[in-house]
Design a protein around this motif. Structure first.
Motif, mmCIF file in Angstrom:
data_model
loop_
_atom_site.group_PDB
_atom_site.id
_atom_site.type_symbol
_atom_site.label_atom_id
_atom_site.label_comp_id
_atom_site.label_asym_id
_atom_site.label_seq_id
_atom_site.Cartn_x
_atom_site.Cartn_y
_atom_site.Cartn_z
ATOM 1 N N TYR A 18 16.907 9.997 1.675
ATOM 2 C CA TYR A 18 18.299 10.146 1.253
ATOM 3 C C TYR A 18 18.446 9.849 -0.240
ATOM 4 C CZ TYR A 18 23.262 9.382 0.694
ATOM 5 O OH TYR A 18 24.551 9.440 0.245
ATOM 6 N N LEU A 19 17.853 8.763 -0.692
ATOM 7 C CA LEU A 19 17.971 8.392 -2.106
ATOM 8 C C LEU A 19 17.325 9.429 -3.010
ATOM 9 C CD1 LEU A 19 17.381 4.560 -1.886
ATOM 10 C CD2 LEU A 19 19.535 5.740 -2.359
ATOM 11 N N MET A 20 16.189 9.970 -2.596
ATOM 12 C CA MET A 20 15.498 10.979 -3.401
ATOM 13 C C MET A 20 16.371 12.221 -3.562
ATOM 14 S SD MET A 20 12.011 13.086 -2.606
ATOM 15 C CE MET A 20 12.783 14.005 -1.289
ATOM 16 N N LEU A 21 16.914 12.723 -2.470
ATOM 17 C CA LEU A 21 17.738 13.918 -2.551
ATOM 18 C C LEU A 21 19.071 13.633 -3.239
ATOM 19 C CD1 LEU A 21 17.037 15.459 0.956
ATOM 20 C CD2 LEU A 21 16.179 16.236 -1.246
ATOM 21 N N ASP A 26 22.760 14.123 -7.990
ATOM 22 C CA ASP A 26 23.480 13.451 -9.068
ATOM 23 C C ASP A 26 23.032 13.948 -10.444
ATOM 24 O OD1 ASP A 26 24.996 11.955 -7.328
ATOM 25 O OD2 ASP A 26 23.738 10.157 -7.480
ATOM 26 N N ARG A 27 21.746 14.127 -10.609
ATOM 27 C CA ARG A 27 21.234 14.584 -11.904
ATOM 28 C C ARG A 27 21.577 16.036 -12.180
ATOM 29 N NH1 ARG A 27 15.556 12.493 -13.569
ATOM 30 N NH2 ARG A 27 16.599 12.416 -15.561
ATOM 31 N N LEU A 105 13.731 17.179 10.942
ATOM 32 C CA LEU A 105 15.069 16.870 11.440
ATOM 33 C C LEU A 105 15.808 15.924 10.490
ATOM 34 C CD1 LEU A 105 17.125 17.090 13.817
ATOM 35 C CD2 LEU A 105 16.082 14.990 14.681
ATOM 36 N N VAL A 106 15.127 14.886 10.036
ATOM 37 C CA VAL A 106 15.731 13.952 9.082
ATOM 38 C C VAL A 106 16.108 14.680 7.797
ATOM 39 C CG1 VAL A 106 15.214 11.983 7.571
ATOM 40 C CG2 VAL A 106 14.686 11.865 9.997
ATOM 41 N N TYR A 107 15.247 15.584 7.340
ATOM 42 C CA TYR A 107 15.544 16.340 6.125
ATOM 43 C C TYR A 107 16.808 17.169 6.303
ATOM 44 C CZ TYR A 107 15.333 19.632 2.338
ATOM 45 O OH TYR A 107 15.658 20.374 1.247
ATOM 46 N N ILE A 113 24.384 16.202 5.003
ATOM 47 C CA ILE A 113 25.246 15.174 4.412
ATOM 48 C C ILE A 113 25.450 15.439 2.924
ATOM 49 C CG2 ILE A 113 25.365 12.716 3.806
ATOM 50 C CD1 ILE A 113 23.891 12.185 6.487
ATOM 51 N N LEU A 114 24.384 15.805 2.238
ATOM 52 C CA LEU A 114 24.489 16.037 0.791
ATOM 53 C C LEU A 114 25.164 17.357 0.460
ATOM 54 C CD1 LEU A 114 21.098 14.587 -0.423
ATOM 55 C CD2 LEU A 114 23.364 13.590 -0.625
#
Length: 131
Positions: A18-21, A26-27, A105-107, A113-114
Motif C-alpha cells: 500500500y505504501l509503495m503504490l 502522491d509523486r 489479490l492484495v495488489y 483503493i488507490l
C-alpha cells in the motif's frame, strides 16, 4: 509461533504494498492532474499509473517466492535446533499458486483503493503547484 509469523508477515506485506503504490500516486499527482486536464478517461489514467506495476509485482512474486522458500528451508532447522522432531518442509505446487494468487489479490484490492485517491486528485493541482 509459526502462525503469528505468517500473519505478521502478511500484514507487513500489505502495508508495504500500500505504501509503495501510495507514494507513487502522491509523486505523480501533478502528472495525473495534467492528464485529467487533457481529457483522458479514468481507465486510461489507471492503466498508466497503476496497472503498469502489476507485471512487476507478479514477476517479482514469481521469482521471489521460490527463492525465499529455499532460504527459509535452509535456515528453519537452526530455529528449532533444540527440538527433536522431523518436519516435511515441501510445498505442493498448489501452495505456490495460492501464494501468488494472494499477492495478486492484495495488489488488486490496494489498486482499487488507490483508484479512489486518483479520482480525488483535481486538475487545479496543476495551477497550485506551478514552478
Amino acid at each position: 509461533m509459526i502462525v503469528i509469523l505468517i500473519v505478521v508477515s502478511i500484514l507487513i506485506f500489505i502495508a508495504v504494498m500500500y505504501l509503495m503504490l501510495n507514494v507513487m500516486i502522491d509523486r505523480a499527482a501533478f502528472g495525473i492532474s495534467l492528464v485529467k486536464i487533457f481529457g483522458y478517461r479514468m481507465r486510461e489514467i489507471r492503466k498508466v499509473y497503476l496497472d503498469g506495476n502489476f507485471y512487476a509485482v507478479t514477476l517479482g512474486a514469481c521469482i521471489g517466492i521460490p527463492i525465499v522458500k529455499k532460504i527459509a528451508d535452509s535456515i528453519y532447522p537452526y530455529f528449532i535446533a533444540n527440538t527433536a522432531m522431523g518436519m516435511d518442509l515441501g510445498f505442493e505446487w498448489i501452495l505456490y499458486v495460492g501464494i501468488l494468487g494472494g499477492v495478486v489479490l492484495v495488489y488488486f484490492v490496494i489498486s482499487g483503493i488507490l483508484t479512489g485517491k486518483i479520482k480525488r486528485i483535481v486538475p487545479a493541482e496543476v495551477l497550485k503547484n506551478r514552478e
